[in-house]
Each structure stands twice: as structure tokens, then as C-alpha cells.
Design a protein around this motif. Structure first.
Motif, PDB file in Angstrom:
ATOM      1  N   SER A   1       0.817  -1.220   0.000  1.00  0.00           N
ATOM      2  CA  SER A   1       0.000   0.000   0.000  1.00  0.00           C
ATOM      3  C   SER A   1       0.846   1.262   0.000  1.00  0.00           C
ATOM      4  O   SER A   1       0.461   2.277  -0.574  1.00  0.00           O
TER       5      SER A   1
ATOM      6  N   VAL B   1      -3.742  -6.246  -1.868  1.00  0.00           N
ATOM      7  CA  VAL B   1      -2.986  -5.129  -1.305  1.00  0.00           C
ATOM      8  C   VAL B   1      -2.597  -5.441   0.139  1.00  0.00           C
ATOM      9  O   VAL B   1      -3.446  -5.819   0.952  1.00  0.00           O
TER      10      VAL B   1
ATOM     11  N   VAL C   1      -1.704  -3.825   3.429  1.00  0.00           N
ATOM     12  CA  VAL C   1      -1.986  -2.493   3.971  1.00  0.00           C
ATOM     13  C   VAL C   1      -1.050  -2.152   5.129  1.00  0.00           C
ATOM     14  O   VAL C   1      -1.043  -2.830   6.160  1.00  0.00           O
TER      15      VAL C   1
ATOM     16  N   GLN D   1      -1.687   3.532   5.876  1.00  0.00           N
ATOM     17  CA  GLN D   1      -2.859   3.527   4.999  1.00  0.00           C
ATOM     18  C   GLN D   1      -4.043   2.768   5.616  1.00  0.00           C
ATOM     19  O   GLN D   1      -5.013   2.472   4.931  1.00  0.00           O
TER      20      GLN D   1
ATOM     21  N   ALA E   1      -8.785   1.949  -2.738  1.00  0.00           N
ATOM     22  CA  ALA E   1      -8.136   0.782  -3.341  1.00  0.00           C
ATOM     23  C   ALA E   1      -9.162  -0.132  -4.006  1.00  0.00           C
ATOM     24  O   ALA E   1      -8.948  -0.634  -5.115  1.00  0.00           O
TER      25      ALA E   1
END
Length: 258
Positions: free
Chosen positions: A71, A94, A96, A100, A109
Motif C-alpha cells: 500500500s 494489497v 496495507v 494507509q 483501493a
């Protein structure tokens, strides 16, 4: 190299393994992901990339089934959007970071096309399960992040009800190729060098640069790069990846895409 999707290897039960690549600027994380994928039945590691333009090249050439994206490497969702637009069958998971870990980032996202959301600190078994679930269901959010997707309603200025923290389709005025060219301009490459990296003619690169200047209302290349960083089109490398790394590498740690 074959421009089609990389042929999956055979899993333990004779089934086709899903090919996986990582888009992450931090070597230790890439090595960890490589080890995890390589020992997980049904998954096969095909390589990694450490810059945005190399990420696009890797996915164009190796066509993995799944990519794992840091991320911090793509906080505004531009790379995820370009990847998903370029290959609708690609599954994007993703990882994270704490920075984020917000409702706005998750919504952004997902709007960009991400299929799976997992904390970067997740243990290997949870990550492997998330990869499988994201591929099968085309949507997976780790329980640790689920609370961020339950957004309360709020009133908008025009009186309509909207979800608080809701994301938006990341707006990127540049085409996929223009984005790659701008990345390389930001790295200080001249047109001839960019042409070699992207396998384009110098005249084509010059055309892309002119289009970038027009779209960003920039006076010159330096102004275009400054504008791109200020508006979030380009991002600075995450702090923990300051050391320069090879752009991309296939299995085995060799430079290049094979």
C-alpha cells in the motif's frame, strides 16, 4: 518472451498452480513473499518489481494470475487502476501498512480494482488464505480491516446521503504508457534512455512527453515532475526503501524479467 499469461506450473495434486508476483520496493518483504509463495501448494512465484514502470512491464510480459501490492508503494491507487484496466482477469491483493489503515484508503483501493485487502503484518498462513480467497471470490477483506469497511452515513452538501470515508475511482490524466514515461523522466532519464527501457522509438517517447506536458499544463519536464509529485500522480519511494534496488527480477533473484 511469450506475451501471453505465464503458463502455471503443476500443483501437488496435478492441478494448475496460480502464478504470483510482488510489487514491493522493500527487499526483505519481497524475499519473505517469495519464500511464502514458493512453499504454498497451488501457488507459484514468478517475480517482483520495485518501481511503478517496472511493475507495469512485469505484468505485461509475465501476465501473473495474482499480484501482491504494498500500500505504501501505491497510496493513491493509480498503479492498481492501471493494472486492473490492463488485465481484467488479474487479481490484486494489497498489503496495507499502518499509514494507509483508513476507511478512505480501503475504499479508494477497492474502487481502483483491488480484490483483496490484508494487513502488511499478517502472518503467512493468513496471507496465503487471503490470496486464495481473493482469487476465488474476487473480493476479500481481512477481519482485522473489516471494521474500516463499515462506513456510517453522512449528509452531503446537497442533502444527499453518502458513505463516510467513501473512496473514488482514482483519477489519472495520463495513459498507461505516459505514466511509465513520466516515472522514468522523474528518475532523470533522457528520451533515448527511456526509449531503450520501454522498447519504444525515441520519436514515440518524444510524443508521449509532449502529451504529458500538455495534460499536466507543464512548461517543461521538471515542471511536469514537480506537478506530478504535488498532485499525487507520482509518489516518493517509501522511507524504508531508500536504497536503490533493481527494477524487477524473476525467480532466483536475477535482474530483469527473464
Amino acid at each position: 518472451m511469450d506475451k501471453g499469461r505465464a503458463a502455471p506450473g503443476l500443483g501437488a495434486a496435478g492441478t494448475r498452480a496460480l502464478t504470483v508476483a510482488a510489487l514491493d520496493p522493500v527487499p526483505i518483504y519481497r524475499e519473505g513473499l517469495n519464500a511464502l509463495i514458493s512453499r504454498t501448494p497451488g501457488l507459484r512465484w514468478v517475480g517482483h518489481a520495485a518501481t511503478h514502470h517496472a511493475s507495469l512491464q512485469l505484468c505485461e510480459q509475465l501476465r501473473p494470475n495474482i499480484v501482491i501490492v504494498d500500500s505504501g508503494f501505491d497510496p493513491n491507487g493509480h498503479l492498481v487502476r492501471l493494472l486492473c484496466d490492463g488485465d481484467p482477469t488479474l487479481v490484486v491483493v494489497v498489503l496495507v501498512r499502518d499509514a494507509q489503515r483508513t476507511a478512505r484508503f480501503l475504499a479508494t483501493a477497492v474502487a481502483a480494482g483491488a480484490h483483496g485487502m490484508v494487513p502488511r503484518t499478517a502472518d503467512p498462513r493468513r496471507l496465503a488464505e487471503a490470496i486464495r480467497r481473493a482469487h476465488v471470490d474476487r473480493r476479500y477483506t481481512d477481519p482485522a480491516l473489516a471494521g474500516l469497511t463499515a462506513r456510517p452515513k453522512r449528509q452531503t452538501a446537497n442533502g444527499q446521503v453518502a458513505a463516510s470515508g467513501s473512496g473514488y475511482r482514482p483519477q489519472l490524466p495520463l495513459s498507461r504508457r505516459e505514466y511509465q514515461v513520466l516515472q522514468l523522466v522523474a528518475e532523470g532519464l533522457e528520451n533515448s534512455a527511456i526509449a531503450k527501457v520501454l522498447f519504444l522509438s525515441v520519436e514515440t517517447v518524444r510524443t508521449h512527453v509532449k502529451s504529458i506536458l500538455r495534460k499536466l499544463s507543464a512548461r517543461d519536464r521538471t515542471h511536469a515532475v514537480t506537478t506530478a509529485f504535488r498532485t499525487g500522480i507520482l509518489i516518493a519511494r517509501p522511507d524504508d526503501s531508500a536504497a536503490k534496488q533493481p527494477d524487477a527480477a524473476p525467480p532466483g533473484g536475477q535482474d530483469g524479467l527473464g
